[in-house]
Design a protein around this motif. Structure first.
Motif, mmCIF file in Angstrom:
data_model
loop_
_atom_site.group_PDB
_atom_site.id
_atom_site.type_symbol
_atom_site.label_atom_id
_atom_site.label_comp_id
_atom_site.label_asym_id
_atom_site.label_seq_id
_atom_site.Cartn_x
_atom_site.Cartn_y
_atom_site.Cartn_z
ATOM 1 N N ARG A 28 0.835 -0.974 -0.202
ATOM 2 C CA ARG A 28 0.011 -0.056 -0.004
ATOM 3 C C ARG A 28 0.889 1.071 -0.205
ATOM 4 O O ARG A 28 2.013 1.015 0.464
ATOM 5 N N PHE A 29 0.475 2.360 -0.528
ATOM 6 C CA PHE A 29 1.129 3.543 -0.682
ATOM 7 C C PHE A 29 0.228 4.519 0.475
ATOM 8 O O PHE A 29 -0.781 4.621 0.375
ATOM 9 N N VAL A 30 1.186 5.279 1.336
ATOM 10 C CA VAL A 30 0.606 5.989 2.151
ATOM 11 C C VAL A 30 1.396 7.347 2.380
ATOM 12 O O VAL A 30 2.692 7.094 2.341
ATOM 13 N N PRO A 31 0.689 8.647 2.455
ATOM 14 C CA PRO A 31 1.192 9.693 2.828
ATOM 15 C C PRO A 31 1.472 9.699 4.074
ATOM 16 O O PRO A 31 0.402 9.689 4.926
ATOM 17 N N LEU A 32 2.502 10.503 4.325
ATOM 18 C CA LEU A 32 2.947 10.877 5.836
ATOM 19 C C LEU A 32 3.135 12.326 6.000
ATOM 20 O O LEU A 32 3.990 12.839 5.420
ATOM 21 N N GLU A 33 2.293 12.949 6.501
ATOM 22 C CA GLU A 33 2.007 14.626 6.498
ATOM 23 C C GLU A 33 2.993 14.834 7.568
ATOM 24 O O GLU A 33 2.734 14.510 8.917
ATOM 25 N N ILE A 34 3.842 15.864 7.292
ATOM 26 C CA ILE A 34 4.846 16.562 8.459
ATOM 27 C C ILE A 34 4.276 17.760 8.779
ATOM 28 O O ILE A 34 4.159 18.661 7.779
ATOM 29 N N MET A 35 4.133 18.070 10.072
ATOM 30 C CA MET A 35 3.783 19.376 10.406
ATOM 31 C C MET A 35 4.665 20.003 11.444
ATOM 32 O O MET A 35 5.169 19.154 12.515
ATOM 33 N N ILE A 36 4.579 21.416 11.280
ATOM 34 C CA ILE A 36 5.483 21.927 12.389
ATOM 35 C C ILE A 36 4.649 23.182 12.921
ATOM 36 O O ILE A 36 4.116 23.858 12.053
ATOM 37 N N ASP A 37 4.699 23.126 14.135
ATOM 38 C CA ASP A 37 4.042 24.297 14.826
ATOM 39 C C ASP A 37 4.874 25.153 15.639
ATOM 40 O O ASP A 37 5.404 25.045 16.431
ATOM 41 N N SER A 38 4.901 26.442 15.066
ATOM 42 C CA SER A 38 5.909 27.347 15.249
ATOM 43 C C SER A 38 5.103 28.439 16.358
ATOM 44 O O SER A 38 5.834 29.370 16.651
ATOM 45 N N GLY A 39 4.169 28.292 16.746
ATOM 46 C CA GLY A 39 3.169 29.042 17.481
ATOM 47 C C GLY A 39 3.093 30.214 16.903
ATOM 48 O O GLY A 39 2.732 30.678 15.761
ATOM 49 N N HIS A 40 3.606 31.468 17.571
ATOM 50 C CA HIS A 40 3.494 32.777 17.224
ATOM 51 C C HIS A 40 4.421 33.297 16.385
ATOM 52 O O HIS A 40 4.665 34.254 15.893
ATOM 53 N N ALA A 127 15.244 25.041 13.225
ATOM 54 C CA ALA A 127 14.280 25.720 12.747
ATOM 55 C C ALA A 127 14.674 26.899 13.082
ATOM 56 O O ALA A 127 15.326 27.412 13.890
ATOM 57 N N ALA A 128 14.393 28.062 12.093
ATOM 58 C CA ALA A 128 14.504 29.328 12.093
ATOM 59 C C ALA A 128 13.295 30.319 11.823
ATOM 60 O O ALA A 128 12.644 29.928 11.142
ATOM 61 N N ASP A 129 13.246 31.347 12.408
ATOM 62 C CA ASP A 129 12.435 32.425 12.009
ATOM 63 C C ASP A 129 12.998 33.494 11.008
ATOM 64 O O ASP A 129 14.130 33.229 10.491
ATOM 65 N N GLN A 130 12.259 34.332 10.627
ATOM 66 C CA GLN A 130 12.560 35.280 9.373
ATOM 67 C C GLN A 130 14.082 36.172 9.485
ATOM 68 O O GLN A 130 14.480 36.500 8.619
ATOM 69 N N GLU A 131 14.272 36.445 10.856
ATOM 70 C CA GLU A 131 15.474 37.075 10.906
ATOM 71 C C GLU A 131 16.776 35.992 11.208
ATOM 72 O O GLU A 131 17.863 36.496 11.503
ATOM 73 N N GLY A 132 16.327 34.618 10.978
ATOM 74 C CA GLY A 132 17.566 33.871 11.292
ATOM 75 C C GLY A 132 17.878 33.261 12.616
ATOM 76 O O GLY A 132 18.727 32.376 12.770
ATOM 77 N N ASN A 133 16.979 33.764 13.594
ATOM 78 C CA ASN A 133 17.142 33.227 14.753
ATOM 79 C C ASN A 133 16.611 31.854 15.119
ATOM 80 O O ASN A 133 15.434 31.539 14.595
ATOM 81 N N GLU A 134 17.194 31.164 15.621
ATOM 82 C CA GLU A 134 16.853 29.795 15.978
ATOM 83 C C GLU A 134 15.372 29.664 16.996
ATOM 84 O O GLU A 134 15.427 30.608 17.764
ATOM 85 N N ILE A 135 14.578 28.913 16.577
ATOM 86 C CA ILE A 135 13.372 28.668 17.215
ATOM 87 C C ILE A 135 13.095 27.189 17.614
ATOM 88 O O ILE A 135 13.653 26.631 17.276
ATOM 89 N N GLU A 136 12.255 27.070 18.436
ATOM 90 C CA GLU A 136 11.930 25.861 18.939
ATOM 91 C C GLU A 136 10.578 25.370 18.857
ATOM 92 O O GLU A 136 9.855 25.114 19.829
#
Length: 147
Positions: A28-40, A127-136
């Motif tokens: 069978r073929f299955v898609p595995l959706e990857i989500m990232i929640d960066s909050g605000h 992961a990083a924001d638009q300023e290049g700062n690392e986010i978690e």
């Protein structure tokens, strides 16, 4: 004698063919959706490693995310698709229209053989924001159809 031999040959052919058909693993073929929640925080760049820890699953393709910032397929080593049970996937956007909150960043397509359900391990490496700062942010996945 020829009839008996021919009937025996036909019977052996039929009987030996049946178990082979019943023993083929289900595919069978299955898609595995990857989500990232960066909050605000805005999400401008990310990299994760996906490992298949159990089961007979092969990574056969990788698709872009849902937000326009990640509308192009992410970066990965195409040779890793068929060679290993792990892959590193990454993307970045230099635009101003960046997602916040939970967003699907990629879809990993899998071919699964047999009855053993795969077990996945997914690690967000950076992961990083638009300023290049690392986010978690938090990373998660779900099997199923893309909606």
């Amino acid at each position: 004698m020829k009839k008996r031999w021919l009937m025996a040959l036909i019977l052996v052919s039929i009987l030996t063919g049946l178990p082979a058909q019943n023993q083929r693993p289900e595919v069978r073929f299955v898609p595995l959706e990857i989500m990232i929640d960066s909050g605000h925080e805005t999400l401008a760049a990310w990299q994760f490693e996906l490992t298949i820890k159990q089961g007979n699953a092969t990574i056969v393709g990788i698709e872009n995310g849902e937000h326009p910032a990640f509308g192009q397929p992410p970066y990965y080593d195409p040779a890793a698709l068929y060679r290993e049970n792990r892959i590193i996937v990454a993307a970045f956007s230099t635009g101003n229209n960046l997602p916040t909150g939970k967003t699907r960043v990629a879809t990993v397509h899998l071919r699964i053989k047999g009855d053993i359900e795969p077990i996945y391990q997914i690690d967000l490496q950076t992961a990083a924001d638009q300023e290049g700062n690392e986010i978690e942010p938090k990373i998660s996945y779900r099997e199923g159809a893309i909606q």
